[in-house]
Design a protein around this motif. Structure first.
Motif, short mmCIF file in Angstrom:
data_model
loop_
_atom_site.label_atom_id
_atom_site.label_comp_id
_atom_site.label_asym_id
_atom_site.label_seq_id
_atom_site.Cartn_x
_atom_site.Cartn_y
_atom_site.Cartn_z
N SER A 237 13.49 10.16 -9.07
CA SER A 237 12.52 11.25 -9.04
C SER A 237 12.56 12.00 -7.71
O SER A 237 12.76 11.42 -6.65
CB SER A 237 11.11 10.70 -9.26
OG SER A 237 11.04 9.95 -10.46
N SER A 238 12.34 13.30 -7.79
CA SER A 238 12.21 14.13 -6.59
C SER A 238 11.41 15.37 -6.95
O SER A 238 11.22 15.69 -8.12
CB SER A 238 13.59 14.53 -6.04
OG SER A 238 14.18 15.51 -6.86
N TRP A 239 10.94 16.09 -5.93
CA TRP A 239 10.19 17.31 -6.17
C TRP A 239 11.04 18.35 -6.88
O TRP A 239 10.51 19.23 -7.58
CB TRP A 239 9.67 17.87 -4.85
CG TRP A 239 8.63 17.01 -4.19
CD1 TRP A 239 8.76 16.28 -3.05
CD2 TRP A 239 7.30 16.77 -4.66
NE1 TRP A 239 7.60 15.60 -2.77
CE2 TRP A 239 6.68 15.88 -3.75
CE3 TRP A 239 6.57 17.20 -5.78
CZ2 TRP A 239 5.37 15.44 -3.91
CZ3 TRP A 239 5.27 16.76 -5.94
CH2 TRP A 239 4.68 15.89 -5.01
N HIS A 240 12.35 18.26 -6.70
CA HIS A 240 13.25 19.23 -7.32
C HIS A 240 13.14 19.15 -8.84
O HIS A 240 13.05 20.18 -9.52
CB HIS A 240 14.68 18.94 -6.87
CG HIS A 240 15.67 19.99 -7.29
ND1 HIS A 240 15.69 21.25 -6.73
CD2 HIS A 240 16.64 19.97 -8.23
CE1 HIS A 240 16.64 21.95 -7.30
NE2 HIS A 240 17.24 21.21 -8.20
N TYR A 241 13.12 17.96 -9.39
CA TYR A 241 13.02 17.80 -10.84
C TYR A 241 11.65 18.23 -11.35
O TYR A 241 11.51 18.73 -12.47
CB TYR A 241 13.28 16.34 -11.24
CG TYR A 241 14.66 15.86 -10.85
CD1 TYR A 241 15.79 16.56 -11.24
CD2 TYR A 241 14.82 14.71 -10.08
CE1 TYR A 241 17.05 16.14 -10.86
CE2 TYR A 241 16.08 14.27 -9.71
CZ TYR A 241 17.19 15.00 -10.10
OH TYR A 241 18.43 14.58 -9.73
N ILE A 242 10.62 18.05 -10.54
CA ILE A 242 9.27 18.46 -10.93
C ILE A 242 9.19 19.97 -11.03
O ILE A 242 8.61 20.52 -11.98
CB ILE A 242 8.24 17.93 -9.91
CG1 ILE A 242 8.19 16.39 -9.98
CG2 ILE A 242 6.85 18.52 -10.16
CD1 ILE A 242 7.39 15.75 -8.86
N ILE A 243 9.76 20.67 -10.07
CA ILE A 243 9.75 22.13 -10.08
C ILE A 243 10.48 22.68 -11.30
O ILE A 243 10.08 23.69 -11.90
CB ILE A 243 10.39 22.68 -8.78
CG1 ILE A 243 9.50 22.32 -7.58
CG2 ILE A 243 10.60 24.18 -8.85
CD1 ILE A 243 10.13 22.61 -6.24
N ILE A 244 11.54 22.00 -11.71
CA ILE A 244 12.32 22.45 -12.86
C ILE A 244 11.58 22.22 -14.18
O ILE A 244 11.55 23.09 -15.06
CB ILE A 244 13.69 21.74 -12.89
CG1 ILE A 244 14.55 22.20 -11.71
CG2 ILE A 244 14.42 22.02 -14.21
CD1 ILE A 244 15.84 21.42 -11.57
N THR A 245 10.96 21.06 -14.33
CA THR A 245 10.42 20.67 -15.63
C THR A 245 8.97 21.08 -15.86
O THR A 245 8.60 21.37 -17.01
CB THR A 245 10.51 19.14 -15.79
OG1 THR A 245 9.80 18.50 -14.71
CG2 THR A 245 11.96 18.68 -15.79
N LEU A 246 8.15 21.08 -14.83
CA LEU A 246 6.71 21.32 -15.02
C LEU A 246 6.40 22.65 -15.70
O LEU A 246 5.61 22.67 -16.66
CB LEU A 246 5.98 21.21 -13.68
CG LEU A 246 4.46 21.42 -13.73
CD1 LEU A 246 3.81 20.42 -14.67
CD2 LEU A 246 3.85 21.33 -12.34
N PRO A 247 6.96 23.79 -15.25
CA PRO A 247 6.62 25.06 -15.92
C PRO A 247 7.01 25.06 -17.41
O PRO A 247 6.23 25.56 -18.24
CB PRO A 247 7.44 26.09 -15.14
CG PRO A 247 7.73 25.46 -13.83
CD PRO A 247 7.88 24.00 -14.11
#
Length: 335
Positions: free
Chosen positions: A195-205
């Motif tokens: 996990s990283s913030w990069h994957y969160i930015i991609i998937t959350l929206p």
């Protein structure tokens, strides 16, 4: 009385989620107290505490909540469309189809581990996963369609497709190096360790938009869950709506799978527990399903990280340990 029960269920779910998140941030190879966790958020932590929270544990917890919400809502939609409480994306092959495309993508021309993927590769993972899941749904739909979708036929077809895709993934793994094989094996059993913030930015929206569209049309789900005849009787375009919700639920499951691997049974547990607490209204049940699934996954991931430390076991195994008995219970309880 029912509104009061629902509000209490939502409040309890929020409290449990906050508790599991705090515990998850506290425990690990570097232990922290509740005061240190809260102090770090208030800007009073030292460099080690800030690194542990913001770079290691918090991204993992946030991604767990995102993934669980997507799988919980996806499972709730599938159960409404098929009118079968055993429907969930991990069981009928949707997760496996997404996983196949992502496994091929992350292993093509690279020996890097999942957490070390280039940004360009990570960006395309959700898109590849969606392609894989939609192709799987198309195959299941074509093989199970016979004057409409019948729940039992749909489930059995999905189980067969899931077994076939899993076999293809296993065959593909035989051509990998030992490091890549172990990496993909862990990932396909469900893992949040990259996990990283990069994957969160991609998937959350993407996940937020899909859940919004589902909730916006949630009244149609209420009608579909009552049966084909009643749905057509009130003017619902049955096959069009079924396809619409199948596509949205598949995309949700695919995006979750692209960053967390194949986590089965979470899309079964969350909706079933939420339905008992919130009733049949999908406008109420689906958000609660997302919350319940988030509590389960955050707790399961905390256990996966710490039960056999320093060895980490796939979180999907922990979820399955809980999910399989519940699946058998539902199956035996049904007619």
């Amino acid at each position: 009385m029912k509104k009061s029960k629902y509000k209490i269920a939502v409040l309890v779910c929020i409290v449990l989620l906050l508790l599991t998140v705090i515990i998850s941030l506290m425990v690990g190879s570097y232990q922290m107290t509740p005061g240190e966790v809260i102090g770090t958020f208030l800007g009073n932590g030292d460099s080690m505490q800030r690194f542990t929270i913001y770079e290691l544990r918090l991204p993992r917890v946030v991604l767990a909540v995102i993934v669980a919400s997507a799988l919980g809502v996806s499972g709730g939609v599938l159960q409404a469309v098929t009118r079968n409480p055993l429907s969930e994306p991990g069981m009928i092959g949707i997760n496996a189809g997404a996983a196949l495309f992502v496994v091929v993508w992350i292993s093509a021309g690279t020996s890097a581990y999942y957490s070390e993927l280039a940004a360009s590769k990570a960006f395309f993972m959700p898109l590849l996963a969606i392609m894989g899941s939609l192709l799987t749904v198309a195959v299941i739909y074509l093989f199970s369609y016979k004057r409409g979708i019948r729940p039992v036929r749909f489930i059995l077809t999905g189980v067969g497709v899931n077994a076939g895709i899993t076999a293809v993934i296993s065959f593909y793994q035989l051509n990998m190096s030992k490091g890549d094989y172990n990496q993909v094996l862990t990932w396909t059993n469900g893992s949040l360790w990259g996990s990283s913030w990069h994957y969160i930015i991609i998937t959350l929206p993407l996940i937020l938009v899909l859940i919004f569209f589902i909730l916006f049309r949630s009244k149609v789900l209420d009608v579909l869950a009552l049966g084909d005849e009643l749905a057509m009787g009130v003017g619902v375009s049955l096959q069009r709506e079924v396809l619409f919700f199948l596509i949205l639920s598949s995309c949700l499951a695919a995006i979750a799978t692209s960053v967390a691997g194949n986590i089965a049974f979470l899309g079964l547990l969350g909706p079933q527990i939420a339905k008992r607490l919130a009733g049949p209204s999908h406008r109420k049940m689906l958000p609660l399903s997302a919350g319940v699934s988030a509590v389960i996954l955050v707790a399961a991931d905390t256990a996966a990280r710490n039960l056999f430390s320093p060895i980490e076991i796939p979180v999907g195994i922990i979820v399955s340990i809980v999910g399989v008995p519940y699946f058998i219970y539902i199956m035996l309880k049904g007619k």
